[in-house]
Scaffold this motif. Sequence first.
Motif, PDB file in Angstrom:
ATOM      1  N   ASP A  74      -1.982   7.198  11.082  1.00 27.95           N
ATOM      2  CA  ASP A  74      -1.928   5.853  10.516  1.00 27.95           C
ATOM      3  C   ASP A  74      -3.349   5.464  10.148  1.00 27.95           C
ATOM      4  OD1 ASP A  74       0.819   5.582  10.893  1.00 27.95           O
ATOM      5  OD2 ASP A  74       0.562   4.734  12.896  1.00 27.95           O
ATOM      6  N   ARG A  92       0.861  -1.178   0.000  1.00 26.89           N
ATOM      7  CA  ARG A  92       0.000   0.000   0.000  1.00 26.89           C
ATOM      8  C   ARG A  92       0.896   1.225   0.000  1.00 26.89           C
ATOM      9  NH1 ARG A  92      -4.686  -2.337   3.950  1.00 26.89           N
ATOM     10  NH2 ARG A  92      -5.357  -3.901   2.453  1.00 26.89           N
ATOM     11  N   ASP A 149      -6.424   3.194   8.804  1.00 30.03           N
ATOM     12  CA  ASP A 149      -6.757   1.786   9.042  1.00 30.03           C
ATOM     13  C   ASP A 149      -6.259   0.894   7.902  1.00 30.03           C
ATOM     14  OD1 ASP A 149      -7.982   2.623  11.364  1.00 30.03           O
ATOM     15  OD2 ASP A 149     -10.019   2.539  10.536  1.00 30.03           O
ATOM     16  N   GLU A 150      -6.083   1.458   6.715  1.00 31.51           N
ATOM     17  CA  GLU A 150      -5.620   0.677   5.559  1.00 31.51           C
ATOM     18  C   GLU A 150      -4.110   0.488   5.547  1.00 31.51           C
ATOM     19  OE1 GLU A 150      -7.705   3.243   5.479  1.00 31.51           O
ATOM     20  OE2 GLU A 150      -9.586   2.327   4.813  1.00 31.51           O
ATOM     21  N   GLY A 151      -3.380   1.088   6.505  1.00 33.64           N
ATOM     22  CA  GLY A 151      -1.955   0.840   6.610  1.00 33.64           C
ATOM     23  C   GLY A 151      -1.050   1.862   5.971  1.00 33.64           C
TER      24      GLY A 151
END
Length: 138
Positions: free
Chosen positions: A89, A36, A91-93
């Motif tokens: 940060d 990501r 939640d998806e990283g």
Amino acid sequence: MTDRPTPTPRGEENIYFEEARAHRLAFQQCESCGARVFYPRTVCPVCLSDRLSLRQAAGTGTVHSFTTLHRAGHPGLADRVPYTVVLVDLDEGVRVLADLVVSPEADVPWIGMPVQAVFDEVTPELTLPRFQATAGAR
């Protein structure tokens, strides 16, 4: 027109600001290695693939770090001091830098504070993501 300093998007950064104008927080994901990626790029910083696709974040995350500025970094921000800038940060990283909307009932920010993206329509052409504490954080 604003005296506020604004970003000048170049190349692939335009994607991020186009999504923000639609009140969406975007990041990329590499179709080759799954990494990501944030900020938008033309190649994956992990495997150098150019197979990056756009994803939408939920806009929720936690404060990784923050600083409160008592002296404006630009004359166009002088009327906003003190203001707080946060590293979030998602939640998806991915990690995003933005400023924090402070409400009168909110406490001082802390590391790990849950936040939600909100969108500040600076001009008709420019919308900037910001973050505010979620209701459970107060």
